[in-house]
Scaffold this active site. Sequence first.
Site, PDB file in Angstrom:
ATOM      1  N   HIS A   1      75.307  52.914  13.949  1.00 41.17           N
ATOM      2  CA  HIS A   1      75.433  52.020  15.104  1.00 41.17           C
ATOM      3  C   HIS A   1      74.225  51.094  15.201  1.00 41.17           C
ATOM      4  CE1 HIS A   1      78.672  54.691  16.180  1.00 41.17           C
ATOM      5  NE2 HIS A   1      79.039  53.792  17.072  1.00 41.17           N
TER       6      HIS A   1
ATOM      7  N   VAL B   1      79.651  50.155  26.119  1.00 45.02           N
ATOM      8  CA  VAL B   1      79.184  49.133  27.050  1.00 45.02           C
ATOM      9  C   VAL B   1      80.304  48.464  27.843  1.00 45.02           C
ATOM     10  CG1 VAL B   1      77.094  48.660  25.720  1.00 45.02           C
ATOM     11  CG2 VAL B   1      79.161  47.301  25.300  1.00 45.02           C
TER      12      VAL B   1
END
Length: 165
Positions: A63, A119
């Site tokens: 990530h 997010v």
Amino acid sequence: MITRYDFVTRFGGVIEHSPYLAERAVDAGIIPEPLTATGIHGALVSMFRAASPAERLAVLRAHPDLAGKLAIAGKLTADSKLEQAGAGLDRLSTQEHARFTELNKAYVAKFGFPFIIAVKGLSTDDILEAFETRINNDRDAEFSTAMAQVEKIALLRLQSMLPET
């Protein structure tokens, strides 16, 4: 029935840079038909959880940092770019960017993998608050939290790709 190649091509990137998890799900025969976000998510998560500790760590390390070097260089995956932009991470002030950079460095130094959070639906302030809270976790707690966030990101990505029915 979807072929192994087509499944891996379409869903191999749902868990960041980890097409082998999609391959394993197909090879294990656990891809339910018809294809739904929930069904594929269950299969991919099963393979993620069954992966070795080193493989799970590699998934976490795959990530990108939030608002980090890859984002600035325009080298995020299409999914990561959309997700970070949706949370306003592509429009940070100089001070906010400096804070993210500082937290990213401290987090990776402490845990050995980047801060991971789904997010979607969060503001920059929400993300910073979570970042500042989670950096105080111990490694085991944060590893578990990061894994749960990977799974949540995968579900959100699949929900954008597939119907539930």
